[in-house]
Design a protein around this motif. Structure first.
Motif, PDB file in Angstrom:
ATOM      1  N   UNK A  54       7.424 -15.701  12.755  1.00  0.00           N
ATOM      2  CA  UNK A  54       7.596 -17.116  13.075  1.00  0.00           C
ATOM      3  C   UNK A  54       6.272 -17.826  12.803  1.00  0.00           C
ATOM      4  N   UNK A  55       6.286 -19.129  12.957  1.00  0.00           N
ATOM      5  CA  UNK A  55       5.074 -19.942  12.719  1.00  0.00           C
ATOM      6  C   UNK A  55       4.432 -19.612  11.377  1.00  0.00           C
ATOM      7  N   UNK A  63      -2.190 -17.338   4.336  1.00  0.00           N
ATOM      8  CA  UNK A  63      -0.912 -17.123   5.010  1.00  0.00           C
ATOM      9  C   UNK A  63      -1.181 -16.914   6.495  1.00  0.00           C
ATOM     10  N   UNK A  64      -0.484 -17.644   7.339  1.00  0.00           N
ATOM     11  CA  UNK A  64      -0.552 -17.452   8.785  1.00  0.00           C
ATOM     12  C   UNK A  64       0.846 -17.136   9.299  1.00  0.00           C
ATOM     13  N   UNK A  65       0.924 -16.245  10.288  1.00  0.00           N
ATOM     14  CA  UNK A  65       2.226 -15.908  10.858  1.00  0.00           C
ATOM     15  C   UNK A  65       2.048 -15.328  12.254  1.00  0.00           C
ATOM     16  N   UNK A  81      -3.360 -13.524   9.860  1.00  0.00           N
ATOM     17  CA  UNK A  81      -3.882 -14.513   8.925  1.00  0.00           C
ATOM     18  C   UNK A  81      -4.479 -13.765   7.754  1.00  0.00           C
ATOM     19  N   UNK A  82      -4.076 -14.145   6.550  1.00  0.00           N
ATOM     20  CA  UNK A  82      -4.570 -13.439   5.370  1.00  0.00           C
ATOM     21  C   UNK A  82      -4.806 -14.368   4.202  1.00  0.00           C
ATOM     22  N   UNK A  91      -7.135  -9.983   5.435  1.00  0.00           N
ATOM     23  CA  UNK A  91      -7.148 -10.830   6.610  1.00  0.00           C
ATOM     24  C   UNK A  91      -7.287 -10.047   7.878  1.00  0.00           C
ATOM     25  N   UNK A  92      -6.762 -10.632   8.961  1.00  0.00           N
ATOM     26  CA  UNK A  92      -6.853  -9.957  10.243  1.00  0.00           C
ATOM     27  C   UNK A  92      -5.577 -10.148  11.052  1.00  0.00           C
ATOM     28  N   UNK A  93      -5.322  -9.173  11.893  1.00  0.00           N
ATOM     29  CA  UNK A  93      -4.227  -9.203  12.848  1.00  0.00           C
ATOM     30  C   UNK A  93      -4.874  -9.260  14.227  1.00  0.00           C
TER      31      UNK A  93
END
Length: 108
Positions: A54-55, A63-65, A81-82, A91-93
């Motif tokens: 989502x989001x 890319x954000x999610x 976010x990547x 990116x990072x989680x």
């Protein structure tokens, strides 16, 4: 809000493998992104189970999610976010329990 071009979105859509080190263990996540009139959608498959994304936001570069997991009745969010470059993503989680974890992604 998506301000990416159709070509950039086409490049993003598909199956990705994200590799991260969590708690000292190398872990692969499978992410599948789809695009429709309703916008970007996706799933994240992990050892913890599968989550709907989502989001989702993509500006052509980043890319954000958010992935929401339900583990035996405990619900938690994993935010991702990547930066996307072609068939690669870095990116990072992050989530409240484990903090930030770097990942690298490759498109299948």
């Amino acid at each position: 809000e998506v301000s990416a071009t159709d070509a950039q979105i086409d490049q993003l859509v598909g199956k990705w493998v994200l590799s991260a080190t969590i708690g000292g263990n190398n872990t692969d996540f499978k992410m599948e992104l789809t695009n429709s009139d309703a916008g970007l959608a996706g799933t994240l498959s992990t050892q913890f189970g599968d989550a709907e994304l989502s989001n989702i936001g993509f500006d052509g570069q980043t890319l954000n999610f958010t992935a929401t997991f339900d583990m035996m009745g405990q619900v938690f969010d994993l935010k991702g976010s990547g930066e996307v470059k072609g068939k690669e993503m870095k990116g990072s989680l992050s989530n409240d329990m484990m903090g930030d974890t770097a990942f690298i992604g490759k498109k299948e």
